[in-house]
Design a protein around this motif. Structure first.
Motif, PDB file in Angstrom:
ATOM      1  N   MET A   1      85.356 -22.548  48.395  1.00 43.15           N
ATOM      2  CA  MET A   1      86.613 -21.518  48.539  1.00 43.15           C
ATOM      3  C   MET A   1      86.379 -20.387  47.762  1.00 43.15           C
ATOM      4  SD  MET A   1      89.637 -23.937  48.232  1.00 43.15           S
ATOM      5  CE  MET A   1      89.521 -24.289  46.564  1.00 43.15           C
ATOM      6  N   LYS A   2      86.520 -19.184  48.624  1.00 46.67           N
ATOM      7  CA  LYS A   2      86.481 -17.703  47.747  1.00 46.67           C
ATOM      8  C   LYS A   2      87.940 -17.366  47.758  1.00 46.67           C
ATOM      9  CE  LYS A   2      82.209 -16.069  49.077  1.00 46.67           C
ATOM     10  NZ  LYS A   2      81.321 -14.891  49.934  1.00 46.67           N
ATOM     11  N   VAL A   3      88.042 -16.644  46.628  1.00 40.70           N
ATOM     12  CA  VAL A   3      89.546 -16.005  46.333  1.00 40.70           C
ATOM     13  C   VAL A   3      89.393 -14.675  46.807  1.00 40.70           C
ATOM     14  CG1 VAL A   3      91.342 -15.575  44.620  1.00 40.70           C
ATOM     15  CG2 VAL A   3      90.203 -17.702  44.370  1.00 40.70           C
ATOM     16  N   GLY A   4      90.449 -14.285  47.718  1.00 45.19           N
ATOM     17  CA  GLY A   4      90.392 -12.873  48.244  1.00 45.19           C
ATOM     18  C   GLY A   4      91.553 -12.168  47.422  1.00 45.19           C
ATOM     19  N   CYS A   5      91.636 -10.898  47.586  1.00 48.22           N
ATOM     20  CA  CYS A   5      92.699  -9.839  46.965  1.00 48.22           C
ATOM     21  C   CYS A   5      93.195  -8.727  47.833  1.00 48.22           C
ATOM     22  CB  CYS A   5      92.222  -9.544  45.676  1.00 48.22           C
ATOM     23  SG  CYS A   5      93.619  -8.481  44.735  1.00 48.22           S
ATOM     24  N   SER A   6      94.267  -8.505  48.249  1.00 43.72           N
ATOM     25  CA  SER A   6      94.863  -7.426  49.100  1.00 43.72           C
ATOM     26  C   SER A   6      94.128  -6.055  48.546  1.00 43.72           C
ATOM     27  CB  SER A   6      96.157  -7.378  48.952  1.00 43.72           C
ATOM     28  OG  SER A   6      96.857  -7.073  47.841  1.00 43.72           O
ATOM     29  N   SER A   7      93.863  -5.847  47.287  1.00 46.23           N
ATOM     30  CA  SER A   7      93.343  -4.538  46.730  1.00 46.23           C
ATOM     31  C   SER A   7      91.759  -4.653  47.203  1.00 46.23           C
ATOM     32  CB  SER A   7      93.359  -4.702  45.171  1.00 46.23           C
ATOM     33  OG  SER A   7      92.656  -5.639  44.739  1.00 46.23           O
ATOM     34  N   GLY A   8      91.067  -5.710  47.621  1.00 47.57           N
ATOM     35  CA  GLY A   8      89.735  -5.722  48.001  1.00 47.57           C
ATOM     36  C   GLY A   8      88.779  -6.302  46.912  1.00 47.57           C
ATOM     37  N   THR A   9      89.324  -6.523  45.723  1.00 42.72           N
ATOM     38  CA  THR A   9      88.470  -7.124  44.595  1.00 42.72           C
ATOM     39  C   THR A   9      88.896  -8.623  44.274  1.00 42.72           C
ATOM     40  OG1 THR A   9      88.584  -4.910  43.409  1.00 42.72           O
ATOM     41  CG2 THR A   9      88.128  -6.655  42.302  1.00 42.72           C
ATOM     42  N   SER A  10      87.979  -9.350  44.504  1.00 47.30           N
ATOM     43  CA  SER A  10      88.104 -10.761  44.294  1.00 47.30           C
ATOM     44  C   SER A  10      88.748 -11.036  42.657  1.00 47.30           C
ATOM     45  CB  SER A  10      86.833 -11.569  44.572  1.00 47.30           C
ATOM     46  OG  SER A  10      85.827 -11.130  43.981  1.00 47.30           O
ATOM     47  N   ARG A  11      89.172 -12.106  42.577  1.00 46.79           N
ATOM     48  CA  ARG A  11      89.704 -12.503  41.028  1.00 46.79           C
ATOM     49  C   ARG A  11      89.328 -14.006  40.897  1.00 46.79           C
ATOM     50  NH1 ARG A  11      95.289 -13.597  41.349  1.00 46.79           N
ATOM     51  NH2 ARG A  11      96.071 -13.681  43.383  1.00 46.79           N
ATOM     52  N   ASN A  12      89.408 -14.327  39.663  1.00 50.72           N
ATOM     53  CA  ASN A  12      89.402 -15.641  39.159  1.00 50.72           C
ATOM     54  C   ASN A  12      90.894 -16.171  39.071  1.00 50.72           C
ATOM     55  OD1 ASN A  12      86.789 -16.146  38.931  1.00 50.72           O
ATOM     56  ND2 ASN A  12      86.697 -15.089  37.053  1.00 50.72           N
ATOM     57  N   LEU A  13      90.969 -17.348  39.404  1.00 43.26           N
ATOM     58  CA  LEU A  13      92.387 -17.924  39.033  1.00 43.26           C
ATOM     59  C   LEU A  13      92.183 -19.256  38.021  1.00 43.26           C
ATOM     60  CD1 LEU A  13      93.447 -18.549  42.821  1.00 43.26           C
ATOM     61  CD2 LEU A  13      94.167 -16.973  41.317  1.00 43.26           C
ATOM     62  N   PRO A  14      93.385 -19.383  37.376  1.00 37.59           N
ATOM     63  CA  PRO A  14      93.365 -20.409  36.280  1.00 37.59           C
ATOM     64  C   PRO A  14      93.184 -21.842  37.103  1.00 37.59           C
ATOM     65  CG  PRO A  14      95.093 -18.803  35.739  1.00 37.59           C
ATOM     66  CD  PRO A  14      94.657 -18.728  36.899  1.00 37.59           C
ATOM     67  N   LEU A  15      92.260 -22.475  36.235  1.00 40.02           N
ATOM     68  CA  LEU A  15      91.948 -23.790  37.133  1.00 40.02           C
ATOM     69  C   LEU A  15      93.221 -24.889  36.908  1.00 40.02           C
ATOM     70  CD1 LEU A  15      87.960 -24.790  36.069  1.00 40.02           C
ATOM     71  CD2 LEU A  15      89.263 -24.381  38.458  1.00 40.02           C
ATOM     72  N   GLN A  16      93.791 -25.036  36.002  1.00 40.73           N
ATOM     73  CA  GLN A  16      94.965 -25.869  35.875  1.00 40.73           C
ATOM     74  C   GLN A  16      95.885 -25.717  37.088  1.00 40.73           C
ATOM     75  OE1 GLN A  16      96.533 -26.662  32.065  1.00 40.73           O
ATOM     76  NE2 GLN A  16      98.288 -28.000  32.717  1.00 40.73           N
ATOM     77  N   GLN A  35      85.099 -24.746  39.091  1.00 40.23           N
ATOM     78  CA  GLN A  35      84.670 -23.167  39.579  1.00 40.23           C
ATOM     79  C   GLN A  35      83.259 -23.156  39.640  1.00 40.23           C
ATOM     80  OE1 GLN A  35      86.402 -20.031  37.064  1.00 40.23           O
ATOM     81  NE2 GLN A  35      85.641 -18.541  38.381  1.00 40.23           N
ATOM     82  N   VAL A  36      82.767 -22.540  40.525  1.00 42.53           N
ATOM     83  CA  VAL A  36      81.383 -22.437  40.728  1.00 42.53           C
ATOM     84  C   VAL A  36      80.754 -21.174  40.222  1.00 42.53           C
ATOM     85  CG1 VAL A  36      79.409 -22.585  42.642  1.00 42.53           C
ATOM     86  CG2 VAL A  36      81.500 -23.966  43.101  1.00 42.53           C
ATOM     87  N   LYS A  37      81.310 -20.239  40.742  1.00 43.85           N
ATOM     88  CA  LYS A  37      81.170 -18.829  40.009  1.00 43.85           C
ATOM     89  C   LYS A  37      82.432 -17.619  40.039  1.00 43.85           C
ATOM     90  CE  LYS A  37      79.007 -16.782  44.275  1.00 43.85           C
ATOM     91  NZ  LYS A  37      77.715 -16.249  44.817  1.00 43.85           N
ATOM     92  N   HIS A  38      82.071 -16.610  39.846  1.00 49.54           N
ATOM     93  CA  HIS A  38      83.178 -15.811  40.047  1.00 49.54           C
ATOM     94  C   HIS A  38      83.873 -15.780  41.287  1.00 49.54           C
ATOM     95  CE1 HIS A  38      85.810 -12.148  39.130  1.00 49.54           C
ATOM     96  NE2 HIS A  38      85.510 -11.855  40.293  1.00 49.54           N
ATOM     97  N   ALA A  39      85.380 -16.200  40.994  1.00 48.72           N
ATOM     98  CA  ALA A  39      86.248 -16.069  42.410  1.00 48.72           C
ATOM     99  C   ALA A  39      85.639 -17.256  43.582  1.00 48.72           C
ATOM    100  CB  ALA A  39      86.273 -14.620  43.005  1.00 48.72           C
TER     101      ALA A  39
END
Length: 211
Positions: A1-16, A35-39
């Motif tokens: 799964m990849k995390v997207g962002c409306s600003s166009g920059t992907s970001r990390n989410l807290p795992l818990q 988590q595999v890698k960034h975002a």
């Protein structure tokens, strides 16, 4: 799964919080997210049935995934890195979370395997022509690892021909215009894409005869 962002920059989410949210959404089917890698995150499920249930019925936004591809019918002398890259580029893209196929490919007695990034909304390819000369090629048969349901009519993953919306739509159209439906085929795609036992015997004969 990849995390997207409306600003166009992907970001990390807290795992818990992410694990808690997915446990609420997916219930007993779900086990844990890591988590595999960034975002980018990997979800683990109780079993294959649980994973399929989430993909088919529960909250999910999914278009591309990295899948294990098994290639049958490759004579031993052609089991080389550039062959695997050629096959993957014919059916999908190279994985974005695994090593390149030249490095990560594994060879068994019956097949060669590596990961590929696939758009799971699109039809799969069941075979690839691998040219070994100007006018000579070997037909390679593709199996999509742990994907147990691939429609033999439309080639799309996660449903069977019995529940294919494209086939049903075609049949309903033919009925509406008074045409015969008996000629509508059940299969355009080889059953071996999801069932290794259906790999044509010639694939194994090639392994033996062309070493």
């Amino acid at each position: 799964m990849k995390v997207g962002c409306s600003s166009g920059t992907s970001r990390n989410l807290p795992l818990q919080p992410l694990n808690e949210a997915m446990a609420t959404a997916w219930g007993k089917n779900y086990w844990v997210i890591d988590q595999v890698k960034h975002a980018m995150y990997k979800a683990y499920f109780r079993n294959e049935e649980a994973m399929d249930s989430v993909i088919r019925r529960q909250p999910w936004s999914l278009d591309k995934d990295n899948l294990l591809i098994e290639v049958f019918g490759v004579p031993e002398r052609f089991r080389v890195p550039h062959m695997m890259r050629y096959v993957i580029e014919k059916i999908a893209q190279t994985s974005d979370i695994h090593s390149p196929p030249e490095i990560s490919m594994k060879i068994t007695s019956d097949f060669v395997e590596a990961y590929a990034k696939m758009d799971i909304r699109m039809p799969v390819k069941d075979k690839v022509k691998y040219f070994v000369g100007p006018n000579e090629y070997i037909l390679l048969y593709i199996n999509y690892g742990k994907i147990k349901r691939i429609c033999t009519f439309c080639g799309v993953m996660f449903h069977t021909v019995d529940f294919c919306p494209n086939r049903r739509k075609l049949i309903h159209h033919l009925i509406s215009i008074g045409a015969r439906t008996a000629s509508v085929p059940f299969s355009y795609v080889g059953l071996w894409t999801s069932q290794v036992s259906k790999i044509p015997e010639i694939a194994f004969e090639l392994n033996t005869n062309q070493r």
